[in-house]
Write a protein that holds these residues in place. Structure first.
Motif, PDB file in Angstrom:
ATOM      1  N   ASP A 109     -33.435  29.482 -24.922  1.00 14.97           N
ATOM      2  CA  ASP A 109     -32.281  30.325 -24.629  1.00 14.97           C
ATOM      3  C   ASP A 109     -30.992  29.521 -24.508  1.00 14.97           C
ATOM      4  O   ASP A 109     -29.904  30.076 -24.615  1.00 14.97           O
ATOM      5  N   ASP A 110     -31.101  28.205 -24.278  1.00 13.23           N
ATOM      6  CA  ASP A 110     -29.900  27.389 -24.096  1.00 13.23           C
ATOM      7  C   ASP A 110     -29.599  26.499 -25.298  1.00 13.23           C
ATOM      8  O   ASP A 110     -28.802  25.562 -25.199  1.00 13.23           O
ATOM      9  N   THR A 111     -30.226  26.782 -26.440  1.00 10.68           N
ATOM     10  CA  THR A 111     -29.975  26.013 -27.662  1.00 10.68           C
ATOM     11  C   THR A 111     -29.240  26.890 -28.664  1.00 10.68           C
ATOM     12  O   THR A 111     -29.753  27.933 -29.085  1.00 10.68           O
ATOM     13  N   LEU A 129     -33.533  31.330 -29.382  1.00 11.31           N
ATOM     14  CA  LEU A 129     -34.465  32.355 -28.898  1.00 11.31           C
ATOM     15  C   LEU A 129     -33.965  33.752 -29.250  1.00 11.31           C
ATOM     16  O   LEU A 129     -34.761  34.646 -29.556  1.00 11.31           O
ATOM     17  N   ASP A 130     -32.644  33.955 -29.228  1.00  5.25           N
ATOM     18  CA  ASP A 130     -32.079  35.238 -29.650  1.00  5.25           C
ATOM     19  C   ASP A 130     -32.434  35.525 -31.106  1.00  5.25           C
ATOM     20  O   ASP A 130     -32.870  36.631 -31.449  1.00  5.25           O
ATOM     21  N   ILE A 131     -32.220  34.535 -31.981  1.00  2.00           N
ATOM     22  CA  ILE A 131     -32.487  34.726 -33.406  1.00  2.00           C
ATOM     23  C   ILE A 131     -33.982  34.919 -33.651  1.00  2.00           C
ATOM     24  O   ILE A 131     -34.383  35.636 -34.574  1.00  2.00           O
ATOM     25  N   GLU A 133     -35.794  36.647 -31.909  1.00  2.00           N
ATOM     26  CA  GLU A 133     -36.090  37.962 -31.330  1.00  2.00           C
ATOM     27  C   GLU A 133     -36.908  37.833 -30.047  1.00  2.00           C
ATOM     28  O   GLU A 133     -37.753  38.677 -29.746  1.00  2.00           O
ATOM     29  N   GLY A 134     -36.667  36.741 -29.311  1.00  2.00           N
ATOM     30  CA  GLY A 134     -37.357  36.537 -28.050  1.00  2.00           C
ATOM     31  C   GLY A 134     -38.791  36.072 -28.173  1.00  2.00           C
ATOM     32  O   GLY A 134     -39.484  35.916 -27.167  1.00  2.00           O
ATOM     33  N   ASN A 135     -39.240  35.828 -29.403  1.00  2.00           N
ATOM     34  CA  ASN A 135     -40.632  35.434 -29.635  1.00  2.00           C
ATOM     35  C   ASN A 135     -40.681  33.979 -30.098  1.00  2.00           C
ATOM     36  O   ASN A 135     -40.268  33.669 -31.216  1.00  2.00           O
ATOM     37  N   PRO A 136     -41.179  33.057 -29.265  1.00  2.00           N
ATOM     38  CA  PRO A 136     -41.231  31.644 -29.648  1.00  2.00           C
ATOM     39  C   PRO A 136     -42.041  31.382 -30.912  1.00  2.00           C
ATOM     40  O   PRO A 136     -41.880  30.333 -31.546  1.00  2.00           O
ATOM     41  N   VAL A 148     -35.299  28.313 -36.841  1.00  2.00           N
ATOM     42  CA  VAL A 148     -35.509  29.761 -36.839  1.00  2.00           C
ATOM     43  C   VAL A 148     -34.807  30.425 -38.021  1.00  2.00           C
ATOM     44  O   VAL A 148     -35.049  31.591 -38.313  1.00  2.00           O
ATOM     45  N   ILE A 149     -33.930  29.686 -38.695  1.00  2.00           N
ATOM     46  CA  ILE A 149     -33.194  30.212 -39.848  1.00  2.00           C
ATOM     47  C   ILE A 149     -33.750  29.588 -41.118  1.00  2.00           C
ATOM     48  O   ILE A 149     -33.819  28.365 -41.241  1.00  2.00           O
TER      49      ILE A 149
END
Length: 201
Positions: A109-111, A129-131, A133-136, A148-149
């Motif tokens: 959440d802080d990255t 974590l936002d990108i 969708e809250g799922n690690p 994540v991208i």
């Protein structure tokens, strides 16, 4: 030992994957990112070898370049739309700042993953974590980093009556479209997930 006798050992050494070396991110260095058609550009200078600390100056191109905005961050990847209308009479630059290659094995959440700036103001930002969708699990991991991208699709609708957008595709197969004036996610489309994504712990 004859010179040629050493060849099999040398080839065997080259065949061993040097995972740790390949997993190191490049250190920060000053660079320039230009907007479409070259009407403006950003000069980004890091304060440290890694991370987002630094300074980015945005200039309009002319006989004498004009400083438009200054930001208290550094980014290795910057996307710029030089003249974006808000539909209310304001025409200003929009800047998309991508975060660094994250260290670790799960979105946090802080990255920082991505941030949107319009007319010099940060209008929205999203963590990894936002990108995800809250799922690690919605990440692709290497030995010491993750992402994540998968694909940055870039800007659209910059010179039309529709709202100006910026799109990217996540590693788990979602195409996210953002309004660059507000940074809000305005559309989510399902696509194919990245086939070569590395498993995360």
């Amino acid at each position: 030992m004859k010179p040629l006798d050493f060849l099999p050992f040398a080839l065997a050494a080259l065949a061993v994957p040097h995972t740790a070396m390949a997993d190191d991110e490049a250190s920060n260095r000053p660079h320039v990112a230009a907007g479409q058609y070259g009407q403006c550009f950003a000069h980004s200078v890091p304060a440290e070898y890694y991370g987002v600390d630094g300074r980015t100056d945005l200039y309009a191109v002319g006989e004498e370049n004009k400083l438009l905005h200054s930001y208290d961050w550094f980014a290795q990847r910057i996307f710029i739309a030089c003249n974006v209308s808000d539909g209310k009479g304001v025409i200003a630059p929009a800047v998309v700042q991508l975060g660094p290659w994250p260290r670790g094995h799960a979105p946090e959440d802080d990255t920082l993953s991505i941030a949107f700036h319009y007319d010099g103001e940060r209008v929205a930002e999203y963590s990894t974590l936002d990108i995800a969708e809250g799922n690690p699990k919605n990440a692709s991991c290497s030995v010491s980093h993750y992402t994540v991208i998968a694909i940055v699709d870039g800007f659209s609708n910059l010179y039309s009556d529709a709202a100006p957008n910026f799109s990217l595709t996540t590693v788990d197969g979602r195409r996210l479209t953002f309004n660059i004036l507000t940074g809000a996610i305005v559309k989510v489309d399902d696509t194919a997930a990245e086939e070569s994504r590395g498993a995360c712990p």
